[in-house]
Write a protein that holds these residues in place. Structure first.
Motif, PDB file in Angstrom:
ATOM      1  N   LEU A   9       0.780  -1.230   0.080  1.00 35.05           N
ATOM      2  CA  LEU A   9       0.105   0.191  -0.131  1.00 35.05           C
ATOM      3  C   LEU A   9       0.829   1.371  -0.024  1.00 35.05           C
ATOM      4  CD1 LEU A   9      -2.678  -1.059   2.353  1.00 35.05           C
ATOM      5  CD2 LEU A   9      -2.921  -0.931  -0.025  1.00 35.05           C
ATOM      6  N   ARG A  10       2.165   1.212   0.530  1.00 34.21           N
ATOM      7  CA  ARG A  10       2.958   2.180   0.260  1.00 34.21           C
ATOM      8  C   ARG A  10       4.133   2.073  -0.635  1.00 34.21           C
ATOM      9  NH1 ARG A  10       3.819   3.743   6.578  1.00 34.21           N
ATOM     10  NH2 ARG A  10       5.963   4.614   5.524  1.00 34.21           N
ATOM     11  N   LEU A  11       4.088   2.820  -1.863  1.00 38.39           N
ATOM     12  CA  LEU A  11       4.799   2.509  -2.854  1.00 38.39           C
ATOM     13  C   LEU A  11       6.327   3.110  -2.433  1.00 38.39           C
ATOM     14  CD1 LEU A  11       2.644   3.383  -5.792  1.00 38.39           C
ATOM     15  CD2 LEU A  11       3.191   1.176  -4.758  1.00 38.39           C
ATOM     16  N   ARG A  12       7.466   2.534  -2.906  1.00 39.01           N
ATOM     17  CA  ARG A  12       8.697   2.608  -2.720  1.00 39.01           C
ATOM     18  C   ARG A  12       9.442   2.642  -3.965  1.00 39.01           C
ATOM     19  NH1 ARG A  12       9.582   1.366   2.744  1.00 39.01           N
ATOM     20  NH2 ARG A  12       8.011   0.118   3.499  1.00 39.01           N
ATOM     21  N   PHE A  13      10.452   3.544  -4.057  1.00 42.53           N
ATOM     22  CA  PHE A  13      11.589   3.549  -5.213  1.00 42.53           C
ATOM     23  C   PHE A  13      12.798   3.815  -4.539  1.00 42.53           C
ATOM     24  CE2 PHE A  13      10.034   7.850  -4.703  1.00 42.53           C
ATOM     25  CZ  PHE A  13      11.241   8.585  -4.994  1.00 42.53           C
ATOM     26  N   ASP A  14      13.858   3.766  -5.413  1.00 42.00           N
ATOM     27  CA  ASP A  14      15.404   3.809  -5.146  1.00 42.00           C
ATOM     28  C   ASP A  14      15.856   4.402  -6.285  1.00 42.00           C
ATOM     29  OD1 ASP A  14      15.692   2.532  -2.598  1.00 42.00           O
ATOM     30  OD2 ASP A  14      15.386   0.527  -3.547  1.00 42.00           O
ATOM     31  N   LYS A  15      16.776   5.423  -6.291  1.00 43.98           N
ATOM     32  CA  LYS A  15      17.314   6.214  -7.178  1.00 43.98           C
ATOM     33  C   LYS A  15      18.589   6.648  -6.883  1.00 43.98           C
ATOM     34  CE  LYS A  15      15.647   9.655 -10.688  1.00 43.98           C
ATOM     35  NZ  LYS A  15      14.385  10.393 -10.950  1.00 43.98           N
ATOM     36  N   ASP A  16      19.593   6.393  -7.847  1.00 40.19           N
ATOM     37  CA  ASP A  16      20.757   6.729  -7.636  1.00 40.19           C
ATOM     38  C   ASP A  16      20.998   8.229  -8.564  1.00 40.19           C
ATOM     39  OD1 ASP A  16      21.752   4.935  -5.987  1.00 40.19           O
ATOM     40  OD2 ASP A  16      22.320   3.449  -7.807  1.00 40.19           O
ATOM     41  N   ILE A  17      21.930   9.117  -7.859  1.00 37.01           N
ATOM     42  CA  ILE A  17      21.783  10.297  -8.550  1.00 37.01           C
ATOM     43  C   ILE A  17      23.468  10.662  -8.826  1.00 37.01           C
ATOM     44  CG2 ILE A  17      21.374  13.052  -8.445  1.00 37.01           C
ATOM     45  CD1 ILE A  17      18.835  11.338  -8.687  1.00 37.01           C
ATOM     46  N   LYS A  18      23.863  11.261  -9.599  1.00 35.99           N
ATOM     47  CA  LYS A  18      25.368  11.623  -9.838  1.00 35.99           C
ATOM     48  C   LYS A  18      25.627  12.927  -9.388  1.00 35.99           C
ATOM     49  CE  LYS A  18      26.590   7.878 -12.312  1.00 35.99           C
ATOM     50  NZ  LYS A  18      27.229   6.800 -11.652  1.00 35.99           N
ATOM     51  N   GLU A  19      25.276  13.048  -8.124  1.00 36.33           N
ATOM     52  CA  GLU A  19      25.675  14.262  -7.417  1.00 36.33           C
ATOM     53  C   GLU A  19      25.876  14.109  -5.958  1.00 36.33           C
ATOM     54  OE1 GLU A  19      23.248  18.548  -7.425  1.00 36.33           O
ATOM     55  OE2 GLU A  19      22.616  16.727  -8.782  1.00 36.33           O
ATOM     56  N   TRP A  60      -7.039  11.540   1.298  1.00 35.23           N
ATOM     57  CA  TRP A  60      -6.330  10.541   0.563  1.00 35.23           C
ATOM     58  C   TRP A  60      -5.109  10.946   0.071  1.00 35.23           C
ATOM     59  CZ3 TRP A  60     -11.266  11.976  -1.337  1.00 35.23           C
ATOM     60  CH2 TRP A  60     -10.997  12.996  -2.232  1.00 35.23           C
ATOM     61  N   THR A  61      -4.770  12.355   0.227  1.00 29.03           N
ATOM     62  CA  THR A  61      -3.506  13.088  -0.143  1.00 29.03           C
ATOM     63  C   THR A  61      -2.305  12.227   0.165  1.00 29.03           C
ATOM     64  OG1 THR A  61      -4.681  15.199  -0.219  1.00 29.03           O
ATOM     65  CG2 THR A  61      -2.104  15.243  -0.342  1.00 29.03           C
ATOM     66  N   PRO A  62      -1.300  11.966  -0.672  1.00 26.21           N
ATOM     67  CA  PRO A  62      -0.151  11.249  -0.104  1.00 26.21           C
ATOM     68  C   PRO A  62       0.950  12.021   0.428  1.00 26.21           C
ATOM     69  CG  PRO A  62      -0.274  11.386  -2.546  1.00 26.21           C
ATOM     70  CD  PRO A  62      -1.638  11.865  -1.972  1.00 26.21           C
ATOM     71  N   HIS A  63       2.171  11.714   0.748  1.00 28.70           N
ATOM     72  CA  HIS A  63       3.208  12.440   0.987  1.00 28.70           C
ATOM     73  C   HIS A  63       4.419  11.606   0.698  1.00 28.70           C
ATOM     74  CE1 HIS A  63       3.347  10.295   4.794  1.00 28.70           C
ATOM     75  NE2 HIS A  63       4.705  10.513   4.597  1.00 28.70           N
ATOM     76  N   LEU A  64       5.294  12.369   0.386  1.00 29.84           N
ATOM     77  CA  LEU A  64       6.605  11.546  -0.185  1.00 29.84           C
ATOM     78  C   LEU A  64       7.836  11.679   0.741  1.00 29.84           C
ATOM     79  CD1 LEU A  64       8.209  10.218  -2.343  1.00 29.84           C
ATOM     80  CD2 LEU A  64       8.626  12.260  -3.444  1.00 29.84           C
ATOM     81  N   HIS A  65       8.247  10.818   1.362  1.00 32.10           N
ATOM     82  CA  HIS A  65       9.613  10.793   2.248  1.00 32.10           C
ATOM     83  C   HIS A  65      10.699  10.407   1.518  1.00 32.10           C
ATOM     84  CE1 HIS A  65      12.051   8.734   5.361  1.00 32.10           C
ATOM     85  NE2 HIS A  65      12.136  10.103   5.737  1.00 32.10           N
ATOM     86  N   LEU A  66      11.595  11.257   1.634  1.00 33.47           N
ATOM     87  CA  LEU A  66      13.026  10.738   0.861  1.00 33.47           C
ATOM     88  C   LEU A  66      14.021  10.751   1.976  1.00 33.47           C
ATOM     89  CD1 LEU A  66      12.759  13.530  -1.849  1.00 33.47           C
ATOM     90  CD2 LEU A  66      12.162  11.274  -2.044  1.00 33.47           C
ATOM     91  N   GLU A  67      14.883   9.717   1.737  1.00 38.95           N
ATOM     92  CA  GLU A  67      16.146   9.588   2.584  1.00 38.95           C
ATOM     93  C   GLU A  67      17.393   9.629   1.613  1.00 38.95           C
ATOM     94  OE1 GLU A  67      18.061   6.500   5.810  1.00 38.95           O
ATOM     95  OE2 GLU A  67      16.152   5.991   4.956  1.00 38.95           O
ATOM     96  N   PRO A  84       0.474   7.540   2.748  1.00 41.69           N
ATOM     97  CA  PRO A  84      -0.692   8.198   3.245  1.00 41.69           C
ATOM     98  C   PRO A  84      -0.417   9.194   4.202  1.00 41.69           C
ATOM     99  CG  PRO A  84      -1.063   6.044   4.273  1.00 41.69           C
ATOM    100  CD  PRO A  84       0.012   6.078   3.312  1.00 41.69           C
ATOM    101  N   ASP A  85      -1.440  10.179   4.516  1.00 48.31           N
ATOM    102  CA  ASP A  85      -1.108  10.880   5.645  1.00 48.31           C
ATOM    103  C   ASP A  85      -0.885  10.283   6.871  1.00 48.31           C
ATOM    104  OD1 ASP A  85      -1.631  13.723   7.093  1.00 48.31           O
ATOM    105  OD2 ASP A  85      -3.134  12.261   7.955  1.00 48.31           O
ATOM    106  N   PRO A  86       0.365  10.397   7.990  1.00 43.93           N
ATOM    107  CA  PRO A  86       0.608   9.823   8.952  1.00 43.93           C
ATOM    108  C   PRO A  86      -0.564   9.465   9.942  1.00 43.93           C
ATOM    109  CG  PRO A  86       2.345  11.367   8.463  1.00 43.93           C
ATOM    110  CD  PRO A  86       1.062  11.690   7.634  1.00 43.93           C
ATOM    111  N   THR A  87      -1.588  10.484  10.048  1.00 43.32           N
ATOM    112  CA  THR A  87      -2.817  10.201  10.972  1.00 43.32           C
ATOM    113  C   THR A  87      -3.542   9.298  10.500  1.00 43.32           C
ATOM    114  OG1 THR A  87      -2.382  12.623  11.498  1.00 43.32           O
ATOM    115  CG2 THR A  87      -4.435  11.346  12.261  1.00 43.32           C
ATOM    116  N   LEU A  88      -3.993   9.184   9.131  1.00 45.72           N
ATOM    117  CA  LEU A  88      -4.731   8.180   8.460  1.00 45.72           C
ATOM    118  C   LEU A  88      -3.842   6.937   8.546  1.00 45.72           C
ATOM    119  CD1 LEU A  88      -7.193   7.400   6.796  1.00 45.72           C
ATOM    120  CD2 LEU A  88      -5.851   7.714   4.861  1.00 45.72           C
ATOM    121  N   TRP A  89      -2.504   6.791   8.238  1.00 43.17           N
ATOM    122  CA  TRP A  89      -1.873   5.552   8.264  1.00 43.17           C
ATOM    123  C   TRP A  89      -2.009   5.030   9.843  1.00 43.17           C
ATOM    124  CZ3 TRP A  89      -0.613   2.135   4.931  1.00 43.17           C
ATOM    125  CH2 TRP A  89       0.528   1.033   5.297  1.00 43.17           C
TER     126      TRP A  89
END
Length: 165
Positions: A9-19, A60-67, A84-89
């Motif tokens: 239910l919580r979509l994840r992704f990984d990305k490598d950046i040349k910076e 239903w508004t999502p948020h994006l957390h990046l590490e 999802p919103d942390p309160t809803l989750w």
């Protein structure tokens, strides 16, 4: 990755950046200092949260957390999580806990009634209801994610705009 074919239910992704990590953080800080009509940015160490502004937020508004994780001096690995919103989750996790607890309690009661040769109709009925409620929560969460897809795409494009600036 097609979100409709994912079980999570919580979509994840990984990305490598040349910076390097610090220059990426500076980009996000620059964007966080400029007022956006659509997005807010919160930064804490190597964690970044992208949110839709409160005036455009729905349940239903999502948020994006990046590490941001430095791979080397010239490369950064980004882990992203749409949620999802942390309160809803938290509310959904609370409901899951209640349903699971009732399921196990009435499972134990069913076993006791079986051993004592008592009627198990009420116990089995509640177990079946908890199973139906659990599946209902899953499909409700999936529909919430589907409603938030447009805003998820907006967050993703804003993220890519920042990265490519």
């Amino acid at each position: 990755m097609d979100p409709e074919n994912e079980i999570t239910l919580r979509l994840r992704f990984d990305k490598d950046i040349k910076e390097n990590n610090s220059s990426l953080l500076l980009k996000f800080e620059k964007y966080s200092n400029t007022k956006s009509e659509d997005f807010t940015i919160k930064i804490s160490d190597n964690h970044i949260w992208l949110d839709i502004v409160a005036s455009k937020r729905k349940c239903w508004t999502p948020h994006l957390h990046l590490e941001l994780e430095p791979k080397s001096d010239l490369e950064t690995h980004i882990r992203g999580l749409f949620g999802p919103d942390p309160t809803l989750w938290t509310f959904f996790m609370f409901l899951h806990f209640i349903i699971a607890s009732l399921f196990f309690i009435f499972g134990a009661m069913t076993y006791s009634d079986y051993v004592l040769k008592n009627s198990m109709i009420l116990d089995v009925t509640i177990i079946l209801l908890m199973t139906i409620f659990w599946f209902s929560l899953y499909y409700l969460a999936k529909s919430i994610r589907k409603k938030g897809r447009q805003q998820m795409n907006e967050l993703d494009s804003y993220f890519n705009t920042i990265i490519n600036s």
